[in-house]
Write a protein that holds these residues in place. Sequence first.
Motif, PDB file in Angstrom:
ATOM      1  N   LEU A  89      22.867  -3.916  -4.663  1.00 36.43           N
ATOM      2  CA  LEU A  89      23.363  -2.557  -4.459  1.00 36.43           C
ATOM      3  C   LEU A  89      22.806  -1.914  -3.192  1.00 36.43           C
ATOM      4  O   LEU A  89      23.290  -0.861  -2.773  1.00 36.43           O
ATOM      5  N   ASN A  90      21.783  -2.513  -2.595  1.00 37.31           N
ATOM      6  CA  ASN A  90      21.227  -1.991  -1.349  1.00 37.31           C
ATOM      7  C   ASN A  90      22.206  -2.214  -0.200  1.00 37.31           C
ATOM      8  O   ASN A  90      23.123  -3.031  -0.290  1.00 37.31           O
ATOM      9  N   PHE A  91      21.955  -1.548   0.896  1.00 37.64           N
ATOM     10  CA  PHE A  91      22.788  -1.703   2.096  1.00 37.64           C
ATOM     11  C   PHE A  91      22.770  -3.151   2.582  1.00 37.64           C
ATOM     12  O   PHE A  91      23.800  -3.724   2.885  1.00 37.64           O
ATOM     13  N   ALA A  92      21.575  -3.721   2.643  1.00 37.10           N
ATOM     14  CA  ALA A  92      21.442  -5.113   3.124  1.00 37.10           C
ATOM     15  C   ALA A  92      20.177  -5.712   2.533  1.00 37.10           C
ATOM     16  O   ALA A  92      19.087  -5.507   3.061  1.00 37.10           O
ATOM     17  N   GLY A  93      20.283  -6.431   1.443  1.00 36.76           N
ATOM     18  CA  GLY A  93      19.132  -7.106   0.842  1.00 36.76           C
ATOM     19  C   GLY A  93      18.037  -6.136   0.450  1.00 36.76           C
ATOM     20  O   GLY A  93      18.160  -5.393  -0.504  1.00 36.76           O
ATOM     21  N   ARG A  94      16.960  -6.130   1.239  1.00 39.22           N
ATOM     22  CA  ARG A  94      15.820  -5.244   0.975  1.00 39.22           C
ATOM     23  C   ARG A  94      15.928  -3.910   1.707  1.00 39.22           C
ATOM     24  O   ARG A  94      14.964  -3.153   1.746  1.00 39.22           O
ATOM     25  N   TRP A  95      17.044  -3.618   2.321  1.00 37.77           N
ATOM     26  CA  TRP A  95      17.206  -2.401   3.113  1.00 37.77           C
ATOM     27  C   TRP A  95      18.212  -1.468   2.449  1.00 37.77           C
ATOM     28  O   TRP A  95      19.297  -1.886   2.076  1.00 37.77           O
ATOM     29  N   ASP A  96      17.834  -0.188   2.358  1.00 35.93           N
ATOM     30  CA  ASP A  96      18.750   0.807   1.816  1.00 35.93           C
ATOM     31  C   ASP A  96      18.484   2.156   2.482  1.00 35.93           C
ATOM     32  O   ASP A  96      17.445   2.364   3.120  1.00 35.93           O
ATOM     33  N   TRP A  97      19.410   3.067   2.286  1.00 31.83           N
ATOM     34  CA  TRP A  97      19.324   4.389   2.917  1.00 31.83           C
ATOM     35  C   TRP A  97      18.204   5.211   2.302  1.00 31.83           C
ATOM     36  O   TRP A  97      17.940   5.123   1.121  1.00 31.83           O
ATOM     37  N   GLY A  98      17.578   6.027   3.144  1.00 27.77           N
ATOM     38  CA  GLY A  98      16.564   6.957   2.675  1.00 27.77           C
ATOM     39  C   GLY A  98      17.224   8.089   1.909  1.00 27.77           C
ATOM     40  O   GLY A  98      18.394   8.022   1.536  1.00 27.77           O
ATOM     41  N   SER A  99      16.491   9.159   1.704  1.00 24.21           N
ATOM     42  CA  SER A  99      16.995  10.268   0.894  1.00 24.21           C
ATOM     43  C   SER A  99      18.061  11.091   1.600  1.00 24.21           C
ATOM     44  O   SER A  99      18.770  11.855   0.966  1.00 24.21           O
ATOM     45  N   GLY A 100      18.195  10.935   2.899  1.00 23.82           N
ATOM     46  CA  GLY A 100      19.194  11.703   3.650  1.00 23.82           C
ATOM     47  C   GLY A 100      20.543  11.003   3.667  1.00 23.82           C
ATOM     48  O   GLY A 100      20.817  10.119   2.852  1.00 23.82           O
ATOM     49  N   PRO A 101      21.372  11.373   4.631  1.00 22.43           N
ATOM     50  CA  PRO A 101      22.704  10.769   4.717  1.00 22.43           C
ATOM     51  C   PRO A 101      22.642   9.317   5.204  1.00 22.43           C
ATOM     52  O   PRO A 101      21.643   8.889   5.781  1.00 22.43           O
ATOM     53  N   ALA A 102      23.709   8.590   4.974  1.00 24.05           N
ATOM     54  CA  ALA A 102      23.849   7.227   5.500  1.00 24.05           C
ATOM     55  C   ALA A 102      24.422   7.308   6.914  1.00 24.05           C
ATOM     56  O   ALA A 102      25.037   8.303   7.292  1.00 24.05           O
ATOM     57  N   ALA A 103      24.241   6.254   7.660  1.00 22.03           N
ATOM     58  CA  ALA A 103      24.831   6.192   8.994  1.00 22.03           C
ATOM     59  C   ALA A 103      26.344   6.103   8.862  1.00 22.03           C
ATOM     60  O   ALA A 103      26.860   5.631   7.846  1.00 22.03           O
ATOM     61  N   PRO A 104      27.054   6.534   9.880  1.00 18.64           N
ATOM     62  CA  PRO A 104      28.515   6.376   9.842  1.00 18.64           C
ATOM     63  C   PRO A 104      28.874   4.894   9.672  1.00 18.64           C
ATOM     64  O   PRO A 104      28.211   4.016  10.215  1.00 18.64           O
ATOM     65  N   LYS A 105      29.934   4.641   8.925  1.00 22.82           N
ATOM     66  CA  LYS A 105      30.340   3.253   8.651  1.00 22.82           C
ATOM     67  C   LYS A 105      30.656   2.477   9.920  1.00 22.82           C
ATOM     68  O   LYS A 105      30.533   1.269   9.952  1.00 22.82           O
ATOM     69  N   SER A 106      31.029   3.183  10.976  1.00 23.13           N
ATOM     70  CA  SER A 106      31.333   2.509  12.241  1.00 23.13           C
ATOM     71  C   SER A 106      30.104   1.810  12.829  1.00 23.13           C
ATOM     72  O   SER A 106      30.244   0.921  13.664  1.00 23.13           O
ATOM     73  N   ALA A 107      28.904   2.172  12.375  1.00 24.00           N
ATOM     74  CA  ALA A 107      27.668   1.560  12.886  1.00 24.00           C
ATOM     75  C   ALA A 107      27.125   0.474  11.970  1.00 24.00           C
ATOM     76  O   ALA A 107      26.187  -0.226  12.340  1.00 24.00           O
ATOM     77  N   TRP A 108      27.689   0.303  10.802  1.00 24.87           N
ATOM     78  CA  TRP A 108      27.116  -0.616   9.812  1.00 24.87           C
ATOM     79  C   TRP A 108      27.056  -2.055  10.308  1.00 24.87           C
ATOM     80  O   TRP A 108      26.082  -2.756  10.057  1.00 24.87           O
ATOM     81  N   HIS A 109      28.081  -2.493  11.000  1.00 28.30           N
ATOM     82  CA  HIS A 109      28.092  -3.870  11.517  1.00 28.30           C
ATOM     83  C   HIS A 109      26.889  -4.094  12.441  1.00 28.30           C
ATOM     84  O   HIS A 109      26.176  -5.096  12.332  1.00 28.30           O
TER      85      HIS A 109
END
Length: 174
Positions: A89-109
């Motif tokens: 369920l994390n963004f990438a393995g051991r990495w997930d968003w902090g308590s604030g907003p997520a980055a725009p999806k255009s930057a996820w790649h």
Amino acid sequence: MSEWLPVIIIGLVIGLVLGPVMWLKPNRRDRQLADLRSRAARAGITVQIQALPATAGRGTAAVYSHRWQDRKGLRVGWTLQRQRVAHELNFAGRWDWGSGPAAPKSAWHYLHQLLEKVPVNTYAVVATDVGLGIQWEESGGGQTFAQLLSALAEFGPLIEGAIRKPSPVRPVEN
């Protein structure tokens, strides 16, 4: 005994003078940190000390930031934090968003690619008004430092372009 008294007093005075001076002398780790931060500044990287993410425990660590070329119109304020456990369920393995907003999806790649290249002792990737930053332990020597600089130089401009708000389209006048 009376002839040793001046020698003992002189020894104590020298100890009282040299003790604090030696205590203020930077140790090996302090010299290494000063060298790393100086090299970062020469490479155009801003270094700030920030609190660790909650998942990393208490304390602080340095954030090395690649400055934005144009700070206007960027969607910043997001943080990717290393988590204690990997989860699907994390963004990438051991990495997930902090308590604030997520980055725009255009930057996820680009963020997925960046996470593969950051040093293993990285705590967080942050986007602030200053730039794209990597919070890390500042350990691992010159090779790890070069890895960090390379990742910031490669992905800083790409992520900056991806998080820029689209400019409004103006109607063409006839």
